[in-house]
Scaffold this active site. Structure first.
Site, mmCIF file in Angstrom:
data_model
loop_
_atom_site.group_PDB
_atom_site.id
_atom_site.type_symbol
_atom_site.label_atom_id
_atom_site.label_comp_id
_atom_site.label_asym_id
_atom_site.label_seq_id
_atom_site.Cartn_x
_atom_site.Cartn_y
_atom_site.Cartn_z
ATOM 1 N N ASP A 1 40.086 42.488 39.940
ATOM 2 C CA ASP A 1 40.379 41.102 39.569
ATOM 3 C C ASP A 1 40.031 40.191 40.732
ATOM 4 O OD1 ASP A 1 42.456 40.895 41.442
ATOM 5 O OD2 ASP A 1 44.043 41.030 39.944
ATOM 6 N N PRO B 1 49.360 40.872 36.827
ATOM 7 C CA PRO B 1 50.760 40.481 37.027
ATOM 8 C C PRO B 1 50.833 39.109 37.703
ATOM 9 C CG PRO B 1 50.091 42.085 38.682
ATOM 10 C CD PRO B 1 48.938 41.946 37.742
ATOM 11 N N ARG C 1 45.362 34.805 47.527
ATOM 12 C CA ARG C 1 46.685 34.267 47.877
ATOM 13 C C ARG C 1 47.305 34.959 49.084
ATOM 14 N NH1 ARG C 1 48.669 31.312 43.418
ATOM 15 N NH2 ARG C 1 50.875 31.778 43.744
ATOM 16 N N GLY D 1 38.951 36.075 40.607
ATOM 17 C CA GLY D 1 37.791 35.236 40.375
ATOM 18 C C GLY D 1 37.084 35.475 39.059
ATOM 19 N N SER E 1 54.743 41.384 36.324
ATOM 20 C CA SER E 1 55.040 41.158 37.739
ATOM 21 C C SER E 1 56.494 41.508 37.990
ATOM 22 C CB SER E 1 54.810 39.682 38.076
ATOM 23 O OG SER E 1 55.447 39.364 39.288
ATOM 24 N N HIS F 1 44.288 39.564 45.324
ATOM 25 C CA HIS F 1 45.401 38.828 44.698
ATOM 26 C C HIS F 1 45.033 37.351 44.480
ATOM 27 C CE1 HIS F 1 47.556 42.487 45.574
ATOM 28 N NE2 HIS F 1 47.375 42.318 46.856
#
Ligand SMILES: Cc1cc2nc3c(=O)[nH]c(=O)nc-3n(C[C@H](O)[C@H](O)[C@H](O)COP(=O)(O)O)c2cc1C
Length: 308
Positions: A235, A105, A207, A237, A134, A204
């Site tokens: 997830d 998302p 972030r 990278g 998202s 994320h």
């Protein structure tokens, strides 16, 4: 959906498209290398849009650690195992997916391309890869900007949330619920115990917490703790088919593509996203073959060595 797109497999099919197409003067829509793809996307984006997608929390240590952690896990190829016919398909929540990829998302895709979520949804559908929407998706940037700082902060920074709040979600849908952002085995166990249908190992994309652990490093302990009770996705990278292979080898059921498909969107719209997905699927298939694995079941922890 089938894991075998053509009799020769997605890897060789894509190689054929790139090399034979290239000889005939047909160039790929977007660069195959993620670094070159990012440079192309950057050139097509405003500086603000590029910074929004590329940026991470604080000193961006977590973004760097995601990559460094992947690179510490080395693939150990096995030889002479007849991998001429390869099956890259996985089962997830009752669906058979052609390859172990989902699209992460990503909010406010209008920053990357005017067709935003629609282009991504079409490309995902064409490649048979699920897209996770998202809750900031499909909204004009202006509307999101109007909503920022208070509503955004209330939605995304609710320190009062606790495990008991998951009951609210569980009561309202029979759809599978995955908890995204899990980095600790105890939290993964709590997610299962609170009725979640899957665990999404993620920081994320670096972030949120500056200095967080690389997701691939925390994956094995989480897989052990979950012990097959629910699927585990990962997830943050993932930049190549080899990264997907590493994640599956350490027990992930599928991996999420994030920024790379946004770069594809910025550089080439729907066709750009489609090529990025296709390149990842092909790279994964070729990595499997070269590592001596004919099916997902052949990929295991013994396929890797930790370098460091
Ligand atoms: C621009 C941008 C927006 C994002 N928006 C969301 C979001 O709305 N919800 C969410 O759960 N994760 C969001 N993420 C995180 C992604 O779902 C995913 O975890 C991350 O991109 C994976 O890291 P990678 O892109 O470096 O591989 C966002 C990531 C980026 C780059």
């Amino acid at each position: 959906m089938s894991g075998r797109d053509s009799p020769i497999g997605i890897g060789r099919e894509r190689q054929f498209e790139v090399y034979v197409g290239g000889a005939r003067g047909i160039r790929p829509r977007v660069p195959v290398s993620v670094e070159r793809l990012e440079r192309r996307a950057r050139a097509a984006m405003t500086p603000e849009a590029y910074a929004y997608v590329a940026g991470g929390a604080g000193t961006e240590e977590t973004i760097r650690e995601n990559r460094a952690a992947f690179e510490r896990w080395r693939i150990v190829p096995r030889m002479l195992r007849n991998v001429s016919a390869r099956d890259t398909a996985v089962e997830l929540f009752g669906s058979r997916l052609p390859s172990p990829f989902v699209l992460c998302p990503i909010g406010v895709l209008e920053m990357a391309h005017r067709d935003a979520d629609i282009a991504v949804a079409r490309a995902a559908a064409a490649e048979g890869v699920p897209m996770i929407f998202s809750n900031q998706a499909s909204r004009p940037m202006e509307e999101c900007a109007r909503a920022a700082v208070r509503r955004f902060v209330e939605t995304y920074s609710r320190p009062s949330l606790s495990w008991d709040d998951l009951g609210f979600l569980r009561e309202r849908t029979r759809l599978p619920i995955l908890l995204k952002g899990i980095l600790h085995p105890a939290d993964a166990v709590a997610a299962v115990e609170h009725g979640m249908d899957g665990v999404f190992v993620s920081n994320h994309g670096g972030r949120q917490v500056d200095g967080a652990a690389g997701t691939i490093d925390v994956l094995p302990a989480i897989v052990d703790a979950v012990a097959g009770r629910v699927p585990v996705l990962l997830d943050s990278g993932v930049r190549s088919g080899a990264d997907a292979f590493r994640a599956l080898a350490l027990g992930a059921d599928a991996v999420g593509l994030g920024r790379p498909y946004v770069w594809g969107l910025a550089a080439g719209g729907e066709a750009g996203v489609r090529e990025v997905i296709r390149n990842f699927r092909a790279d994964f298939d070729l990595t499997m073959g070269l590592a001596g694995c004919a099916s997902i079941a052949d990929i295991g922890r013994e396929s890797l060595a930790h370098a460091g």
